[in-house]
Each structure stands twice: as structure tokens, then as C-alpha cells.
Design a protein around this motif. Structure first.
Motif, PDB file in Angstrom:
ATOM      1  N   LEU A   1      -3.078  -3.812  -2.891  1.00 50.63           N
ATOM      2  CA  LEU A   1      -1.974  -4.738  -3.115  1.00 50.63           C
ATOM      3  C   LEU A   1      -1.860  -5.054  -4.607  1.00 50.63           C
ATOM      4  CD1 LEU A   1      -1.198  -7.901  -0.993  1.00 50.63           C
ATOM      5  CD2 LEU A   1      -1.136  -8.003  -3.476  1.00 50.63           C
ATOM      6  N   LYS A   2      -0.786  -4.559  -5.228  1.00 54.63           N
ATOM      7  CA  LYS A   2      -0.545  -4.803  -6.656  1.00 54.63           C
ATOM      8  C   LYS A   2       0.956  -4.782  -6.911  1.00 54.63           C
ATOM      9  CE  LYS A   2      -4.770  -2.469  -8.231  1.00 54.63           C
ATOM     10  NZ  LYS A   2      -5.333  -1.452  -9.149  1.00 54.63           N
ATOM     11  N   HIS A   3       1.372  -5.518  -7.928  1.00 54.31           N
ATOM     12  CA  HIS A   3       2.761  -5.380  -8.355  1.00 54.31           C
ATOM     13  C   HIS A   3       2.929  -3.972  -8.927  1.00 54.31           C
ATOM     14  CE1 HIS A   3       6.565  -6.040 -10.390  1.00 54.31           C
ATOM     15  NE2 HIS A   3       6.671  -7.186  -9.749  1.00 54.31           N
ATOM     16  N   PRO A   4       3.984  -3.252  -8.552  1.00 55.64           N
ATOM     17  CA  PRO A   4       4.145  -1.871  -9.034  1.00 55.64           C
ATOM     18  C   PRO A   4       4.118  -1.739 -10.555  1.00 55.64           C
ATOM     19  CG  PRO A   4       5.708  -2.327  -7.285  1.00 55.64           C
ATOM     20  CD  PRO A   4       5.056  -3.648  -7.614  1.00 55.64           C
ATOM     21  N   LEU A   5       4.664  -2.717 -11.272  1.00 58.66           N
ATOM     22  CA  LEU A   5       4.653  -2.645 -12.740  1.00 58.66           C
ATOM     23  C   LEU A   5       3.243  -2.807 -13.287  1.00 58.66           C
ATOM     24  CD1 LEU A   5       7.870  -4.602 -13.814  1.00 58.66           C
ATOM     25  CD2 LEU A   5       7.482  -2.127 -13.781  1.00 58.66           C
ATOM     26  N   HIS A   6       2.472  -3.676 -12.668  1.00 55.58           N
ATOM     27  CA  HIS A   6       1.095  -3.838 -13.148  1.00 55.58           C
ATOM     28  C   HIS A   6       0.263  -2.611 -12.825  1.00 55.58           C
ATOM     29  CE1 HIS A   6      -3.007  -5.486 -13.543  1.00 55.58           C
ATOM     30  NE2 HIS A   6      -2.440  -6.120 -14.553  1.00 55.58           N
ATOM     31  N   GLN A   7       0.507  -2.017 -11.671  1.00 50.85           N
ATOM     32  CA  GLN A   7      -0.193  -0.779 -11.356  1.00 50.85           C
ATOM     33  C   GLN A   7       0.149   0.299 -12.380  1.00 50.85           C
ATOM     34  OE1 GLN A   7      -1.090   1.152  -7.356  1.00 50.85           O
ATOM     35  NE2 GLN A   7       0.750   2.251  -7.934  1.00 50.85           N
ATOM     36  N   ALA A   8       1.411   0.367 -12.788  1.00 53.67           N
ATOM     37  CA  ALA A   8       1.828   1.352 -13.783  1.00 53.67           C
ATOM     38  C   ALA A   8       1.111   1.124 -15.115  1.00 53.67           C
ATOM     39  CB  ALA A   8       3.335   1.295 -13.980  1.00 53.67           C
ATOM     40  N   ILE A   9       0.909  -0.146 -15.478  1.00 52.20           N
ATOM     41  CA  ILE A   9       0.211  -0.465 -16.725  1.00 52.20           C
ATOM     42  C   ILE A   9      -1.244  -0.017 -16.653  1.00 52.20           C
ATOM     43  CG2 ILE A   9      -0.636  -2.385 -18.146  1.00 52.20           C
ATOM     44  CD1 ILE A   9       2.015  -3.839 -17.401  1.00 52.20           C
ATOM     45  N   GLU A  10      -1.908  -0.358 -15.552  1.00 52.68           N
ATOM     46  CA  GLU A  10      -3.298   0.054 -15.395  1.00 52.68           C
ATOM     47  C   GLU A  10      -3.427   1.564 -15.315  1.00 52.68           C
ATOM     48  OE1 GLU A  10      -5.711  -3.598 -13.287  1.00 52.68           O
ATOM     49  OE2 GLU A  10      -4.989  -1.971 -12.016  1.00 52.68           O
TER      50      GLU A  10
ATOM     51  N   ALA B   1       0.825  -1.208   0.000  1.00 47.51           N
ATOM     52  CA  ALA B   1       0.000   0.000   0.000  1.00 47.51           C
ATOM     53  C   ALA B   1       0.860   1.259   0.000  1.00 47.51           C
ATOM     54  CB  ALA B   1      -0.933  -0.005   1.207  1.00 47.51           C
ATOM     55  N   LEU B   2       1.875   1.298   0.842  1.00 47.55           N
ATOM     56  CA  LEU B   2       2.732   2.489   0.925  1.00 47.55           C
ATOM     57  C   LEU B   2       3.475   2.730  -0.388  1.00 47.55           C
ATOM     58  CD1 LEU B   2       4.207   2.092   4.535  1.00 47.55           C
ATOM     59  CD2 LEU B   2       2.483   3.738   3.764  1.00 47.55           C
ATOM     60  N   VAL B   3       4.043   1.667  -0.961  1.00 47.83           N
ATOM     61  CA  VAL B   3       4.795   1.807  -2.221  1.00 47.83           C
ATOM     62  C   VAL B   3       3.867   2.253  -3.351  1.00 47.83           C
ATOM     63  CG1 VAL B   3       6.066   0.554  -4.004  1.00 47.83           C
ATOM     64  CG2 VAL B   3       6.618   0.200  -1.596  1.00 47.83           C
ATOM     65  N   ASN B   4       2.720   1.608  -3.462  1.00 46.33           N
ATOM     66  CA  ASN B   4       1.831   1.905  -4.581  1.00 46.33           C
ATOM     67  C   ASN B   4       1.164   3.268  -4.455  1.00 46.33           C
ATOM     68  OD1 ASN B   4       2.453  -0.548  -5.749  1.00 46.33           O
ATOM     69  ND2 ASN B   4       0.716  -1.612  -4.870  1.00 46.33           N
ATOM     70  N   GLU B   5       0.766   3.642  -3.256  1.00 48.67           N
ATOM     71  CA  GLU B   5       0.165   4.962  -3.083  1.00 48.67           C
ATOM     72  C   GLU B   5       1.209   6.064  -3.256  1.00 48.67           C
ATOM     73  OE1 GLU B   5      -3.253   5.767  -2.659  1.00 48.67           O
ATOM     74  OE2 GLU B   5      -3.153   3.736  -3.449  1.00 48.67           O
ATOM     75  N   ALA B   6       2.445   5.812  -2.817  1.00 44.99           N
ATOM     76  CA  ALA B   6       3.515   6.796  -3.012  1.00 44.99           C
ATOM     77  C   ALA B   6       3.807   6.981  -4.494  1.00 44.99           C
ATOM     78  CB  ALA B   6       4.778   6.347  -2.278  1.00 44.99           C
ATOM     79  N   SER B   7       3.766   5.901  -5.262  1.00 45.78           N
ATOM     80  CA  SER B   7       4.039   6.014  -6.696  1.00 45.78           C
ATOM     81  C   SER B   7       2.945   6.804  -7.402  1.00 45.78           C
ATOM     82  CB  SER B   7       4.175   4.620  -7.327  1.00 45.78           C
ATOM     83  OG  SER B   7       2.939   3.936  -7.322  1.00 45.78           O
ATOM     84  N   ILE B   8       1.697   6.633  -6.955  1.00 51.96           N
ATOM     85  CA  ILE B   8       0.601   7.414  -7.533  1.00 51.96           C
ATOM     86  C   ILE B   8       0.754   8.886  -7.169  1.00 51.96           C
ATOM     87  CG2 ILE B   8      -1.882   7.831  -7.404  1.00 51.96           C
ATOM     88  CD1 ILE B   8      -2.292   4.838  -7.225  1.00 51.96           C
TER      89      ILE B   8
END
Length: 283
Positions: free
Chosen positions: A156-165, A75-82
Motif C-alpha cells: 500500500l503506497k501512493h503511486p507517486l511516492h512509489q515512483a520516487i522510491e 496492490a494491483l495498481v502499484n504492482e501493475a505500475s512496476i
């Protein structure tokens, strides 16, 4: 307590979404500092956890499966990337053509609604493709590896898949002039929707199940099956699933022990191992 449980089951989803998204709209309209939205999201998480304990769909999913720390890191990694992506939006937009067709004259809530519908289409199609193409599925399987469904693991997502979506959902909006304030609201709305979509609240939403992609519909998607889980791909709505022929509803939503990656009871549970797993060759 039974009355409180009934009220939560019936009102939780619409009230949760409306109150938090409208609060975010109010903060942005009043020019509140950036830290206001993360604080509001933290409050939403607290409400989510409380509601899941008052009216759980599956009591076992309220108990830790040894996944608390991992889910927090995701959650922290993915929300920070957004967060960083939205910060970088003006620089990214400067590299593209200025089509000048964004409905800037609409009220802010109307612009957000437009952004949600547009992003929902792109993200739904990327999600659908992730169940059709092996290279995408390997990244997306990280999200499906969860052993329980509760609001927090919607993040919860792989950062690369989140980037694709994210690219599929946001790129068209950026091309037509997505303003940064609407981007902040869209990012917040996505997080709120993910909390509802993976919620462990035994919510009752009636006919809304046919158009709103929250837990009663989305739980079908997490069934550990090669075919029966290939349904209900929408993030905000089920509209595109109706067009794709992938919508499913009913009372036979999965219970404890029935979700996960089909045929992969050995799927890694640690954060770093999950980052590596999509690139690991298997016999």
C-alpha cells in the motif's frame, strides 16, 4: 498446534524469503513466461495469509478493518505500475549512457544480490527523506495511514511516492546496465520482502534483527509518533540505518491502536480519497 506455531515463528521468515526468491531465480533462468512470477507472487500471498493465522503477532490485525478492498486496489495498481516499468526498461536504458560496468559475468543470484544491496541504499535514502521533507511526507503518509500491519499492506503506497522510491533505487542500476531479467527478479524480491516487512506473523529472527529489515524491526517504524517512528527506514537491510543512526530494536513494538499517522485519526481510508489527500490544503 503449539508446535506448528513455534515452527512458523522461528522458520517462517528465512524459509519464505529463500524459497520464493530462489523459485523466481529458477523460473527466470529457465526462461519461463512472464506470467510465472505473478502466479508465484499469488502463492506467496496465500502462504503469508496462512502463516499470519497460525502464529499472529496481533490477532486483531487478522480481522478486516474495512480496508480489504482498498488494500487490494493499492496492490494491483502499484504492482501493475512496476510490471510496466520493467517492461519499459530496455527503452528507458536506450536513452541513457552505456557505462558497461554491470557484473554480467556473475551468476544470476550474485547479480540479484548486488541489485538488492544497491536498490536498498537508494530506497532507504528516499524513505529517510520522506520523513524529513513535508512535500514527500504528504505522499508517504498514505502508507502510514494503515490501522493494522499485515503482509498485504506492505504493497500500500501512493503511486507517486512509489515512483520516487523506485527511481531512487533503480536509476543508478539502470545507468550501469541493469539487465531486464535481473530487474524482474528485483521487483519480485521487493514484493516478497514487503510481505515479510509488514507481516503479522510473530516471527523470531534472533540476531538477524540487526541486519534484516523484516517485521520485528519495521513495526517500530509504524508507531504513531512524530519522533519515535522515525527509525528503521531500510527495505531489505538495516545496514544503512546503523550508519544513519536510525536503527532501533526491542520488545516494545507497537500493538493494535498504536500505529498510524500521528495526529491524523481522520486520515481518509478510501482509495481515491487517499490519492487526493496529499494535495489537499488543510487549515
Amino acid at each position: 498446534m503449539p508446535l506448528l506455531r513455534f515452527v512458523v515463528r522461528v522458520l517462517y521468515a528465512p524459509v519464505f524469503f529463500t524459497v520464493f526468491v530462489w523459485s523466481a531465480l529458477t523460473l527466470v533462468e529457465r526462461g519461463a513466461p512472464l506470467w510465472g512470477l505473478p502466479v508465484l507472487l499469488g502463492l506467496a500471498l496465500a502462504v503469508s495469509f496462512a502463516a499470519e493465522r497460525i502464529a499472529p503477532y496481533e490477532r486483531a490485525w487478522n480481522r478486516s478493518h474495512g480496508d480489504d478492498g482498498r488494500d487490494l486496489i493499492h496492490a494491483l495498481v502499484n504492482e501493475a505500475s512496476i510490471f510496466l516499468s520493467v517492461l519499459a526498461l530496455p527503452a528507458v536504458a536506450a536513452w541513457g549512457p552505456e557505462l558497461g560496468v554491470w557484473p554480467a559475468g556473475w551468476p544470476l543470484w550474485g547479480q540479484l544480490a548486488f541489485a538488492i544491496l544497491m536498490a536498498d541504499l537508494g530506497i532507504t535514502l528516499a524513505h529517510y527523506a520522506s520523513h524529513r521533507f513535508a512535500i514527500l511526507w504528504r505522499l508517504h503518509a498514505v502508507h502510514h495511514s494503515v490501522k493494522r500491519m499485515y503482509g498485504f499492506n506492505g504493497l500500500l503506497k501512493h503511486p507517486l511516492h512509489q515512483a520516487i522510491e523506485l527511481t531512487a533505487g533503480i536509476a543508478p542500476l539502470v545507468l550501469i546496465g541493469l539487465p531486464q531479467d535481473v530487474a524482474w527478479l528485483l521487483a519480485f524480491s521487493v514484493a516478497i520482502q514487503l510481505l515479510l516487512q509488514h507481516s503479522n506473523v510473530d516471527m523470531k529472527i534472533g540476531p538477524l534483527i540487526y541486519i534484516w529489515a523484516v517485521a520485528p524491526a519495521h513495526r517500530h517504524h509504524h508507531l504513531a509518533s512524530r519522533t519515535e517512528g522515525d527509525v528503521n527506514f531500510g527495505l531489505f537491510t538495516n545496514l544503512w540505518d546503523h550508519l544513519l543512526g536510525t536503527f532501533r530494536s526491542g520488545i516494545d513494538t507497537p500493538r493494535a491502536g498504536e500505529i498510524g499517522v500521528h495526529g491524523r485519526s481522520d486520515y481518509p481510508r478510501g482509495y481515491l480519497l487517499q490519492l487526493v489527500e496529499p494535495f489537499r490544503r488543510r487549515g
